[in-house]
Design a protein around this motif. Structure first.
Motif, PDB file in Angstrom:
ATOM      1  N   PRO A  29      -0.609   1.533  10.877  1.00 32.00           N
ATOM      2  CA  PRO A  29      -1.388   1.164   9.698  1.00 32.00           C
ATOM      3  C   PRO A  29      -2.202   2.356   9.182  1.00 32.00           C
ATOM      4  N   GLY A  30      -2.123   2.560   7.885  1.00 36.82           N
ATOM      5  CA  GLY A  30      -2.814   3.677   7.250  1.00 36.82           C
ATOM      6  C   GLY A  30      -1.974   4.929   7.107  1.00 36.82           C
ATOM      7  N   ALA A  31      -0.810   4.967   7.740  1.00 33.95           N
ATOM      8  CA  ALA A  31       0.071   6.154   7.664  1.00 33.95           C
ATOM      9  C   ALA A  31       0.915   6.066   6.404  1.00 33.95           C
ATOM     10  N   ARG A  32       0.339   6.494   5.287  1.00 41.22           N
ATOM     11  CA  ARG A  32       1.018   6.357   4.004  1.00 41.22           C
ATOM     12  C   ARG A  32       1.445   7.696   3.407  1.00 41.22           C
ATOM     13  N   THR A  33       0.896   8.787   3.879  1.00 42.30           N
ATOM     14  CA  THR A  33       1.210  10.094   3.311  1.00 42.30           C
ATOM     15  C   THR A  33       2.434  10.682   4.002  1.00 42.30           C
ATOM     16  N   ASP A  53       0.828  -1.208   0.000  1.00 46.70           N
ATOM     17  CA  ASP A  53       0.000   0.000   0.000  1.00 46.70           C
ATOM     18  C   ASP A  53       0.862   1.258   0.000  1.00 46.70           C
ATOM     19  N   ALA A  54       1.898   1.250  -0.854  1.00 44.42           N
ATOM     20  CA  ALA A  54       2.812   2.396  -0.945  1.00 44.42           C
ATOM     21  C   ALA A  54       2.090   3.617  -1.494  1.00 44.42           C
ATOM     22  N   ASP A  55       2.417   4.770  -0.935  1.00 45.86           N
ATOM     23  CA  ASP A  55       1.812   6.028  -1.375  1.00 45.86           C
ATOM     24  C   ASP A  55       2.864   6.994  -1.870  1.00 45.86           C
ATOM     25  N   SER A  94       6.849   5.278   1.923  1.00 48.40           N
ATOM     26  CA  SER A  94       5.890   5.228   3.033  1.00 48.40           C
ATOM     27  C   SER A  94       4.673   4.421   2.596  1.00 48.40           C
ATOM     28  N   CYS A  95       4.234   3.514   3.481  1.00 49.73           N
ATOM     29  CA  CYS A  95       3.190   2.564   3.106  1.00 49.73           C
ATOM     30  C   CYS A  95       2.070   2.488   4.136  1.00 49.73           C
ATOM     31  N   GLY A  96       0.857   2.343   3.644  1.00 48.73           N
ATOM     32  CA  GLY A  96      -0.303   2.183   4.502  1.00 48.73           C
ATOM     33  C   GLY A  96      -0.282   0.887   5.287  1.00 48.73           C
ATOM     34  N   GLN A  97       0.601  -0.015   4.927  1.00 47.33           N
ATOM     35  CA  GLN A  97       0.789  -1.266   5.670  1.00 47.33           C
ATOM     36  C   GLN A  97       1.242  -0.983   7.100  1.00 47.33           C
ATOM     37  N   GLY A  98       1.766   0.223   7.324  1.00 46.37           N
ATOM     38  CA  GLY A  98       2.218   0.590   8.665  1.00 46.37           C
ATOM     39  C   GLY A  98       3.720   0.555   8.825  1.00 46.37           C
ATOM     40  N   VAL A  99       4.436   0.728   7.719  1.00 43.37           N
ATOM     41  CA  VAL A  99       5.898   0.759   7.770  1.00 43.37           C
ATOM     42  C   VAL A  99       6.438   1.774   6.777  1.00 43.37           C
ATOM     43  N   LEU A 100       7.688   2.095   6.998  1.00 47.87           N
ATOM     44  CA  LEU A 100       8.452   2.966   6.112  1.00 47.87           C
ATOM     45  C   LEU A 100       9.666   2.161   5.671  1.00 47.87           C
TER      46      LEU A 100
END
Length: 97
Positions: A61-65, A19-21, A35-41
């Protein structure tokens, strides 16, 4: 994947988080931040075969921006509150030397 800016051919491929953004290149440190919505960088660096994963940093999780500011040498990640009692936040990452 990394593409040649001259002719567009694929020069490297590497697996990254889901879920890369956003993707940023840190020219000073020769690193790539995903940065990915998976919850990792994911932090990548070039190697002989293309790129390798240098680190996988947990976020939420969800922190992709995200936004990388080269002048500050910082990566900012927008993190929404994990529960109803937790506020949204901006996490600031400083690259290790």
């Amino acid at each position: 994947m990394a593409l040649s800016s001259q002719d567009g051919h694929v020069v490297a491929k590497v697996e990254t988080c889901g879920d890369a953004d956003d993707v940023f290149v840190n020219h000073k440190r020769h690193r790539v931040y995903v940065s990915c919505g998976q919850g990792v960088l994911d932090v990548l660096e070039p190697d002989e075969q293309g790129y390798r994963q240098l680190a996988r940093v947990p976020t939420v999780p969800g922190a992709r921006t995200s936004l990388f500011v080269p002048e500050l040498d910082r990566l900012f990640v927008a993190v929404r509150g994990a529960g109803s009692n937790e506020p949204a936040a901006i996490w600031v990452f400083r690259p290790a030397s």
